[in-house]
Design an enzyme around this catalytic site. Structure first.
Site, PDB file in Angstrom:
ATOM      1  N   ALA A 183       1.241  39.652  42.440  1.00 25.67           N
ATOM      2  CA  ALA A 183       1.871  40.790  41.760  1.00 25.67           C
ATOM      3  C   ALA A 183       0.968  41.332  40.663  1.00 25.67           C
ATOM      4  O   ALA A 183       0.819  42.548  40.510  1.00 25.67           O
ATOM      5  CB  ALA A 183       3.224  40.372  41.184  1.00 25.67           C
ATOM      6  N   ASP A 184       0.364  40.453  39.876  1.00 25.71           N
ATOM      7  CA  ASP A 184      -0.550  40.892  38.827  1.00 25.71           C
ATOM      8  C   ASP A 184      -1.790  41.555  39.413  1.00 25.71           C
ATOM      9  O   ASP A 184      -2.200  42.639  38.982  1.00 25.71           O
ATOM     10  CB  ASP A 184      -0.980  39.699  37.972  1.00 25.71           C
ATOM     11  CG  ASP A 184      -0.031  39.435  36.819  1.00 25.71           C
ATOM     12  OD1 ASP A 184       0.663  40.362  36.391  1.00 25.71           O
ATOM     13  OD2 ASP A 184       0.003  38.290  36.340  1.00 25.71           O
TER      14      ASP A 184
END
Length: 411
Positions: A183-184
């Site tokens: 996600a990052d």
């Protein structure tokens, strides 16, 4: 293993300006999503000034072990090619310094919780009023709008709420997150794409704009064909381990000494696979004749394939299948992957000198531009390494720089 000098033949002659030469980026971000985006911009030639606080700096400076010298390996992985300054944004004089930099910047990147940048006097409205050409990228867990906007954003939480963890792992097992912060890292990639698009749009409009990037949005976008399958059928997707939901065989198969990833993506490749295994009749079996047949009957097919694969080890099968043109690979460990002949030939590991960590190895850029190549030029900065240099560029006199240090506004 590649080094920073001379430039790789894969990346052109090295005489042309970098793709983003002349672009100034003010990096107010920390941890991973923002630093990932700004590192890509820096690799492409942008002048990135990373702003850290005066106490401990970026959170990831303390995220260890492992450490290399005094530096956390985590921080070193995403902050190369940047100049680093250390500023107390809670002081008026510190904020004034950063405002001066924003006035001269093309891009600002921040990943505070929504509302924080505004409270610091560094939000989009404030900075764009002073510098209308500014491209301002905000990265957060859930975006700047919506009922969850003010919640803190963490990679694992975005993975959980996006459905990503529900489709990762073995059938019947617990939900799992991938081995990387998808996600990052994904948000950093989406931010980079948006920044480049906004810079191009500015060439026509003369104005910058605000980019609103969220970890959750990025993970939802990555669902792609999984979401498409749900939209088409209404069936909630689940985990398939290493397998593919709509292609069979396309998974890690057990061999005589381990596992082999096999990707027989069409009927022709499945025929070749069956031939190499000495099981040609499998391809003519009506249960397995076409990919839809194999998807419906995967539970019967996979044990038959693994029974044949048990006769040899993974390396031997990889050699035979590769010769036959069947996509396959043994499951590499990280050290094996980074040392592979292909990774070396593509300059995907590079070396540079760090002032405290010594000789530093880092993963190279995957962007191979023929005329404006990426460069790994400088090591990640130590905390406050370039503060005085950047202050001087912003017009501060030596006496003013000394006053800022004495006041604790910078480090």
């Amino acid at each position: 293993m590649a080094s920073t000098e001379p430039p790789s033949p894969l990346s052109g002659s090295g005489t042309a300006p970098a793709a983003l030469a002349g672009i100034r980026v003010l990096d107010l971000s920390r941890i991973l999503s923002g630093p990932m985006a700004t590192m890509v911009l820096a690799d492409l030639g942008a002048d990135v000034v990373k702003v850290e606080d005066t106490k401990d700096g970026d959170d990831t400076r303390q995220w260890g072990p492992p450490f290399q010298g005094d530096e956390a390996a985590y921080f070193l992985a995403t902050n190369r090619n940047k100049r680093g300054i250390s500023v107390d944004l809670k002081t008026d004089r510190g904020r004034e310094f950063v405002l001066r930099l924003a006035d001269r910047a093309d891009v600002v990147v921040e990943n505070f919780r929504p509302g924080t940048a505004d409270r610091l006097g560094l939000g989009y409205r404030t900075l764009s009023a002073r510098n209308p050409r500014l491209v301002y990228a905000s990265i957060s867990g859930y975006g700047q709008t919506g009922p969850w906007a003010t919640r803190p954003g963490y990679d694992a939480i975005a993975q959980a709420q996006s459905g990503m963890m529900s489709i990762t792992g073995e059938p019947g097992g617990p939900p799992m997150r991938p081995g990387l912060a998808t996600a990052d890292i994904g948000a950093g990639m989406w931010a980079t794409i948006g920044i480049l698009a906004a810079l191009e749009a500015r060439r026509t409009t003369g104005r910058g704009q605000h980019l609103d990037i969220s970890l959750l949005d990025g993970q939802l976008a990555w669902l792609t064909y999984v979401a498409g399958g749900y939209f088409a059928t209404g069936d909630t997707p689940g985990p398939h381990g290493s397998a593919h939901p709509t292609i069979v065989p396309y998974q890690a198969l057990a061999t005589g000494d381990g596992f082999l990833m096999v990707a027989a993506g069409n009927d022709r490749l499945f025929q070749r696979l069956a031939d190499v295994l000495g099981s040609a009749p499998l391809a003519a079996d009506p249960r397995f004749a076409t990919n839809p047949d194999r998807v419906r009957n995967r539970e019967q097919l996979i044990p038959l394939l693994e029974a044949e694969l048990s006769r040899h080890g993974s390396s031997e099968w990889a050699r035979l299948l590769d010769t036959a043109g069947v996509p396959c690979a043994p499951i590499s460990t990280v050290d094996q992957a980074l040392a592979s002949p292909q990774a070396v030939a593509r300059d995907m590991v590079t070396e540079l000198d760090h002032p405290t960590a010594g000789r530093l190895r880092t993963v190279g850029s995957p962007l191979k531009l023929s005329d404006t190549p990426t460069r790994v030029r400088t090591a990640p900065p130590v905390l406050g390494q370039h503060t005085d240099e950047v202050l001087a560029e912003a017009g501060y006199s030596p006496a003013e720089i000394a006053e800022l240090h004495d006041a604790g506004a910078v480090r």
